[in-house]
Design an enzyme around this catalytic site. Structure first.
Site, mmCIF file in Angstrom:
data_model
loop_
_atom_site.group_PDB
_atom_site.id
_atom_site.type_symbol
_atom_site.label_atom_id
_atom_site.label_comp_id
_atom_site.label_asym_id
_atom_site.label_seq_id
_atom_site.Cartn_x
_atom_site.Cartn_y
_atom_site.Cartn_z
ATOM 1 N N ASP A 163 4.881 -2.854 0.422
ATOM 2 C CA ASP A 163 3.581 -2.921 1.193
ATOM 3 C C ASP A 163 3.167 -1.394 1.221
ATOM 4 O O ASP A 163 3.543 -0.367 1.636
ATOM 5 C CB ASP A 163 4.008 -3.098 2.763
ATOM 6 C CG ASP A 163 2.873 -3.375 3.442
ATOM 7 O OD1 ASP A 163 1.989 -2.751 2.932
ATOM 8 O OD2 ASP A 163 3.235 -3.941 4.532
ATOM 9 N N SER B 119 -0.766 -6.930 10.923
ATOM 10 C CA SER B 119 -1.198 -5.525 10.622
ATOM 11 C C SER B 119 -1.438 -4.651 11.805
ATOM 12 O O SER B 119 -0.932 -4.668 12.829
ATOM 13 C CB SER B 119 -2.292 -5.796 9.451
ATOM 14 O OG SER B 119 -2.490 -4.259 8.957
ATOM 15 N N HIS C 228 1.012 -6.798 1.745
ATOM 16 C CA HIS C 228 0.666 -6.500 3.149
ATOM 17 C C HIS C 228 0.528 -7.795 4.046
ATOM 18 O O HIS C 228 0.192 -7.705 5.080
ATOM 19 C CB HIS C 228 -0.295 -5.645 3.387
ATOM 20 C CG HIS C 228 -0.396 -5.255 4.769
ATOM 21 N ND1 HIS C 228 0.505 -4.415 5.564
ATOM 22 C CD2 HIS C 228 -1.595 -5.103 5.651
ATOM 23 C CE1 HIS C 228 -0.104 -4.114 6.769
ATOM 24 N NE2 HIS C 228 -1.224 -4.662 6.608
#
Length: 246
Positions: A198, A76, A226
């Site tokens: 996602d 991320s 995610h």
């Protein structure tokens, strides 16, 4: 191999992935300041107001451990932290693995980030007003995989363990960032791991990152949500292994 966690998480999020590489690599795990077992005294409102401050933290770890030609695996927002660190000191990183990366979360002209500015403003306002409530509502959405509620519960608990003031600042540094211009400057061999469905980093974002980083590879994963490091660790490990062998 250096594993870096995303917003609201800690190094424990790599517990199903990192051990798979211990036989062949020296594995380094750490917590961003304000998360996990990190020293809260290391937090600086000025330094950590942008992702550059977190990239400086990463480089300090590399220098302290004398790491060169490392494989960096960032999930991320940590993916962009790794990109910034690689640009600053490219000799430290031989390969980058970017898991669910996003150089910009807000839509802009022909760029699809997944959120409007109003969406992000509302998200940050909600986070400011009731961090625990925001965590309970958002974590399961970020995780995806509604048929496995224990995953969303784990992420919720992780969010709630974070110091709210630090989380608010990290959220602003994350969701208001724009690192699109940095992507063409990456020189390390790069793998982009893009999950299906996602909501934080849609497929168009992963494809954009792949197009903009010279010579990068893109893997569209069957994993949804995610956080494939938790929801699909076997697929995540297999994709990284294939990249390292190529």
């Amino acid at each position: 191999m250096i594993f870096a966690h995303g917003f609201g998480c800690d190094q424990n999020m790599w517990r199903f992935v990192a051990p798979a590489f211990e036989e062949d690599h020296r594995v380094v795990l750490f917590d961003h300041v304000g998360y996990g077992g990190s020293d809260l005294a290391g937090f600086s409102a000025e330094r950590h107001s942008t992702l550059d401050g977190y990239a400086r933290d990463l480089l300090e770890i590399c220098r302290e451990l004398d790491l060169e030609r490392a494989v960096f695996v960032g999930h991320s927002v940590a993916a962009m932290i790794g990109v910034l660190a690689e640009i600053e000191e490219p000799e430290r990183f031989e390969r980058l693995v970017l898991v669910g990366p996003s150089p910009r979360y807000i839509d802009d002209a022909d760029y699809v980030g997944g959120f409007s500015r109003a969406d992000i403003d509302e998200l940050l306002e909600s986070l400011d007003g009731n961090y625990l409530g925001w965590s309970g509502a958002m974590a399961p959405v970020i995780m995806g995989n509604p048929d496995r509620p224990e995953l969303g519960e784990e992420l919720t608990n992780s969010f709630c363990r974070t110091d709210p003031a630090i989380a608010r600042q990290f959220a602003r540094a994350t969701f208001l960032s724009d690192n699109r211009a940095d992507l063409p400057r990456v020189r390390a061999r790069t793998l982009v791991l893009q999950c299906s469905a996602d909501v934080i980093a849609p497929t168009q974002v992963g494809e954009y990152v792949h197009r903009m980083i010279p010579g990068s590879e893109l893997v569209l994963m069957e994993a949804t949500g995610h956080c494939p490091n938790l929801s699909a660790p076997e697929e995540t490990v297999a994709a990284i292994r294939a990249f390292l062998r190529s």
